[in-house]
Design an enzyme around this catalytic site. Structure first.
Site, PDB file in Angstrom:
ATOM      1  N   LYS A 192      90.400  62.194 -26.727  1.00  0.00           N
ATOM      2  CA  LYS A 192      89.588  62.597 -25.569  1.00  0.00           C
ATOM      3  C   LYS A 192      89.579  61.504 -24.492  1.00  0.00           C
ATOM      4  CE  LYS A 192      85.985  63.483 -28.364  1.00  0.00           C
ATOM      5  NZ  LYS A 192      84.602  63.789 -28.771  1.00  0.00           N
ATOM      6  N   LYS A 218      88.299  58.524 -24.937  1.00  0.00           N
ATOM      7  CA  LYS A 218      87.057  57.753 -25.079  1.00  0.00           C
ATOM      8  C   LYS A 218      87.237  56.652 -26.117  1.00  0.00           C
ATOM      9  CE  LYS A 218      83.125  59.973 -25.552  1.00  0.00           C
ATOM     10  NZ  LYS A 218      82.143  60.988 -26.053  1.00  0.00           N
TER      11      LYS A 218
END
Lengths: 166, 166
Positions: free
Chosen positions: A76, A78
């Protein structure tokens, strides 16, 4: 037809009124506990996470929490400060949490709902609408967030505090 | 003289062997649960705090945690990122913790030991020797810290992570 349910206790003795029988069935001890699922990274476990868990446990009997792995977060784009092993241990040690497991991919939520017999997926209101496709399987609830508390805001506060002492 | 202790159950009937009586006394159900006290600021509640609490609960029946107030920290020249109300709520929500209270001054520890009936004050080994003056009142134990985890180190990691994304 609650009085004939296989889960119902034995029928009342002959002569007992209908109300008596119905009352027995409604109060049967074998009713399943309600289960809520929630998902997140839970980086720098903080009061916002805690209040969310607490509010979920006020509504449901069991709270099961899926914690994103570092690999799933990388997909993602992140990266958490705290590694997965420590993040899931922190969540598991919270007294409002009954069970934890790893979130490793986008497509697992339908399976999770069935596996855990979830009555609801409950998320903070910053996710409003994002889990609505699960409504075919269970309730989807968005609870208000604790104002002014998020992992991002907490990180900014840490940076400001460290700078003020430099 | 365990068989004559006021806490012991009634003596075994005449004719019972000494071994039988001793066994009864050792297993008496009226023994008080053991109580451990610990102290700290617990800023950015993390895996090091959690592992300390877990290890204390493996040794004692009850864990009571004193959390430093913001005012007390100010007297020590310290300032936490997370305010007192949130820090004590995080500690109280940990499943290894039985009770929490506020630490407001240097002199309260002797009173706390008596109030809570503490058998031990248990601290991380970074405090080695600093609580030895309490040994007249109870056991004082220093447990090894989780390597590489402290609030200070965690703050440095947050700063580095935020900078790497700037």
């Amino acid at each position: 037809m609650p009085a004939t349910s296989p889960l119902a206790p034995p029928l009342a003795p002959a002569g007992a009124g209908f109300e008596h029988v119905r009352c027995q069935v409604v109060a049967r001890p074998s009713a399943s506990p309600s289960v809520a699922l929630t998902y997140g990274t839970f980086d720098l476990f903080h009061i916002g996470h805690l209040r969310l868990f607490e509010r979920i446990k006020q509504r449901y009997d069991r709270l099961v929490v899926a914690v994103s792995t570092d690999e799933f977060n990388a997909k993602k784009g992140k990266k958490s400060v705290v590694p997965f092993g420590d993040r899931i241990a922190m969540v598991a040690a919270c007294r409002w949490v009954d069970q934890v497991f790893a979130e490793t991919d986008w497509g697992q939520k339908e399976r999770d709902i069935i596996t855990h017999g979830a009555d609801a997926v409950v998320m903070g209101s910053d996710w409003e609408g994002r889990f609505d496709d699960l409504k075919a399987l269970c309730e989807v609830v968005y609870l208000p967030r604790t104002e002014g508390v998020s992992s991002t805001e907490l990180k900014a506060e840490v940076v400001a505090a460290v700078r003020s002492r430099a």
